[in-house]
Scaffold this active site. Structure first.
Site, PDB file in Angstrom:
ATOM      1  N   GLU A   1       1.007  -1.309   0.105  1.00  0.00           N
ATOM      2  CA  GLU A   1      -0.074   0.050   0.055  1.00  0.00           C
ATOM      3  C   GLU A   1       0.805   1.407  -0.051  1.00  0.00           C
ATOM      4  O   GLU A   1       0.530   2.460  -0.687  1.00  0.00           O
ATOM      5  CB  GLU A   1      -0.987  -0.079   1.105  1.00  0.00           C
ATOM      6  CG  GLU A   1      -2.071  -1.188   1.164  1.00  0.00           C
ATOM      7  CD  GLU A   1      -1.646  -2.635   1.522  1.00  0.00           C
ATOM      8  OE1 GLU A   1      -0.374  -2.581   1.903  1.00  0.00           O
ATOM      9  OE2 GLU A   1      -2.254  -3.524   1.232  1.00  0.00           O
TER      10      GLU A   1
ATOM     11  N   ARG B   1     -19.210  -1.626  -2.881  1.00  0.00           N
ATOM     12  CA  ARG B   1     -18.897  -2.507  -3.974  1.00  0.00           C
ATOM     13  C   ARG B   1     -19.885  -3.760  -4.233  1.00  0.00           C
ATOM     14  O   ARG B   1     -20.669  -3.781  -3.247  1.00  0.00           O
ATOM     15  CB  ARG B   1     -17.481  -2.687  -4.190  1.00  0.00           C
ATOM     16  CG  ARG B   1     -16.721  -3.641  -2.801  1.00  0.00           C
ATOM     17  CD  ARG B   1     -17.125  -4.732  -3.038  1.00  0.00           C
ATOM     18  NE  ARG B   1     -16.546  -5.643  -4.230  1.00  0.00           N
ATOM     19  CZ  ARG B   1     -16.801  -6.828  -4.580  1.00  0.00           C
ATOM     20  NH1 ARG B   1     -17.733  -7.602  -3.777  1.00  0.00           N
ATOM     21  NH2 ARG B   1     -16.595  -7.568  -5.471  1.00  0.00           N
TER      22      ARG B   1
END
Lengths: 332, 308
Positions: free
Chosen positions: A77, A185
């Protein structure tokens, strides 16, 4: 099988991303992925990046539509957001997706110094905001807005549904500085098409009027707010709903105008009551010299349990039934 | 350890190239001492140690337009180590990107030259360093982005050996190799010194070369205060960098540079090594004298050799 299990079936923790759509509710598949793919048709600067979570953030839809504009950064990340900054420096408009917990907790320094300080147009897309998974604190980003609100230049968007997401994506790409989108999502409920509503970055909108109570809500809690408002009609309680999907910069003018009267004021957010919508509204009121009570509906300031999402939403007060009960109790 | 690759430049750097870079390195050192004296402090030891690397880049290797620091085709130099800004400012002045006279504002209020380098302040400063372990991650994105846009510019990330402690450096090292970023070169200043003491005692990073090689990088290790060796390594590293019309899809390169903190000023070379070196007020002039004497002695020796 034990008799207890037969009598009271225990709900099970579902897949990592549990759906919070109600049975039979109208939904839209992967609205973010489709919206990004469409926006990329119009804007050749748009690229997509992910940190090994493309399928889980609907980025895979974009990757399929624009394979040459999709960049897999691996489960890294810090690299994801540092590289997104570099791509923005090269003149591109990156959308970089991971889970909200990893963006906010693992990569904060990179987002802060490499993206927000130079005010780059990097769009951070965080999956599993608030309580949208039953996997426990490792996956539940209950404090992501609190973490990100202190970061200068960063726009924070907490969309309600597929309508919000589809309309927000091109606006996020078009706005100059960095943004953070609390992603919903998979099969995302479609709610706001029933209202005279359009997403406008930086604006709160009154979805329905009401004389007794005013809800100020963001994210999926706007859906719950609307459901609770409908349920409260049966109790002869008239509830207004103000949807404030942009948490920062916050549309104080619209919200303060709605809180000017003596209606019961309730904020509703899929986030801890520390540092999110409730405190945003409260600080706006105080700065304007308004003295009034605001009732927060939100997650408690604690690490949450693992389990089935409906169980957890009920336990922590995000369910329609709990909201209705809370409002009725407040009204006495 | 250099790879057998084609290079338009001669394998060994010519004497004229070396001389030009050495002269630039001397001016960078002198200017760094000047800035340190004005400020009464500063990361002078690091600047002196890295001066030869910076001179190689700005006087020989990098493509840029001094009058247009934002020129699209420029090679990007990313300084991870924000505290080395004193050295980079001296190099940017040497390159004509900032005026020499501006150096005296270093670290002062309202200056474009803050103590820790920031892109929003200084022309030619591509990123804001300082939070260590960021530079290489940005470099990966910049290399991906420029290649995606068909821009053959090269990307150089300067980092310190201390930054090899940061996990993000290795995320980026794997990412660069995975994406075959042939136009990306990392330069690691191995001065073997960190804030809390010698690198070997803070967190062991050796064998450094093996680590980069294992990540898929082309590895060069040189004396970072030997201009000839540096030029040879840069020539080799850049020759695969795809600026010859290629796709820029080779292995990235890393040049590991063993340097000496305070290099060129014996007073500082011999002082107890410290991340933030204290220099007394009366010592600045001694430092400059020693720097000039050393340069004069080397030039004199070179002259004698040429005569012989």
């Amino acid at each position: 099988m034990s008799t207890a299990a037969v009598n009271t079936p225990r709900l099970k923790t579902s897949a990592m991303i549990a759906s919070f759509a109600d049975p039979g509710q109208k939904t839209e598949p992967a609205p973010f992925g489709h919206a990004l793919a469409a926006a990329a048709e119009a804007d050749p600067r748009i690229v997509g990046l992910t940190a090994d979570l493309g399928k889980y953030t609907d980025m895979h839809i974009f990757a399929k539509a624009h394979p040459d504009r999709f960049f897999q950064m691996g489960m890294a990340e810090q690299l994801l957001f540092g590289a997104a900054a570099g791509m923005a420096e090269a003149g591109l408009v990156p959308f970089a997706s991971t889970y909200s917990v990893f963006a906010a907790r693992r990569a904060y320094d990179f987002i802060c110094l490499d993206i927000a300080e130079p005010n780059l147009n990097v769009n951070i897309v965080g999956g599993l905001p608030g309580l949208t998974t039953g996997y426990g604190p490792s996956h539940q980003a209950t404090e992501d807005m609190a973490i990100f609100r202190g970061m200068p230049n960063l726009t924070i968007v907490d969309p309600c549904d597929s309508v919000d997401i589809a309309q927000a994506v091109p606006q996020l790409a078009a706005s100059d500085g960095p943004t953070y989108l609390r992603l919903l999502r998979g099969k995302v409920p479609t709610v706001l098409d029933e209202y005279d509503y359009e997403f406008e970055l930086g604006k709160a909108k009154v979805l329905r009027g009401g004389n007794d109570v005013v809800f100020v809500s963001s994210g999926l809690m706007t859906m719950r707010a609307l459901q609770a408002a409908a349920a409260l009609e049966k109790h002869k309680v008239d509830v207004a709903v103000v949807h404030a999907p942009t948490i920062k910069p916050f549309d104080e003018a619209t919200v303060l105008a709605e809180l000017a009267g003596d209606r019961l004021a309730v904020t509703l957010e899929n986030h801890t009551v520390v540092g999110g919508l409730f405190e945003t509204v409260a600080s706006a009121l105080v700065r304007a010299g308004v003295t009034r009570r605001v009732v927060p509906v939100g997650l408690p300031d604690e690490f949450l349990d693992a389990g089935a999402l409906p169980t957890l939403h009920s336990k922590y007060g995000l369910s329609v039934e709990r909201i209705v009960a809370k409002v009725l109790a407040e009204l006495g | 350890m250099t790879s057998p690759i084609l290079d338009s430049r001669p394998r060994a750097a010519s004497a004229a190239r070396r001389a030009a870079v050495e002269a630039a390195a001397h001016r960078i050192r002198r200017n760094a001492l000047f800035m340190g004296e004005v400020q009464g402090q500063g990361y002078v030891g690091q600047a002196l140690g890295a001066a030869d690397i910076l001179a190689c880049l700005y006087a020989d290797q990098l493509r840029f337009r001094p009058e247009d620091p934002q020129w699209e085709g420029r090679d990007r130099f990313l300084l991870s180590t924000g505290h080395y800004a004193i050295g980079l400012y001296a190099a940017l002045a040497e390159a004509g990107i900032i005026p020499i006279e501006e150096l005296e504002t270093y670290g002062s209020d309202n200056s474009r030259l803050p103590m820790s380098g920031m892109s929003t302040y200084t022309p030619g400063m591509e990123i804001s360093g300082g939070s260590l372990g960021h530079g290489l991650t940005i470099a990966v994105g910049l290399a991906l982005g420029l290649r995606h846009r068909g821009n053959p510019a090269r990307i150089v990330n300067f980092l310190s050996d201390g930054e090899l402690d940061e996990g993000s450096t290795w995320e980026a090292a794997m990412g660069a190799a995975h994406h075959r970023l042939g136009r990306l070169t990392a330069v690691v200043d191995i001065n073997a010194l960190q804030a809390d003491g010698a690198t070997a005692g803070v967190l062991r990073t050796e064998p450094v070369g093996d680590k980069w090689a294992a990540c898929g990088w082309r590895v060069f290790r040189v004396d970072g205060n030997d201009v000839g060796a540096l030029l040879e390594a840069f020539d080799a590293a850049f020759s695969e960098a795809g600026d010859d019309g290629g796709a820029g899809e080779g292995a990235p390169a890393v040049i590991l540079c063993d340097t000496k903190v305070g290099r060129g000023v014996p007073l500082l070379e011999q002082r107890e090594k410290a991340h933030f070196m204290r220099i007394e007020e009366h010592e600045w002039s001694i430092c400059v004298e020693q720097l000039e004497e050393g340069r004069a002695a080397r030039e004199g020796q070179k002259h004698q050799e040429e005569q012989a």
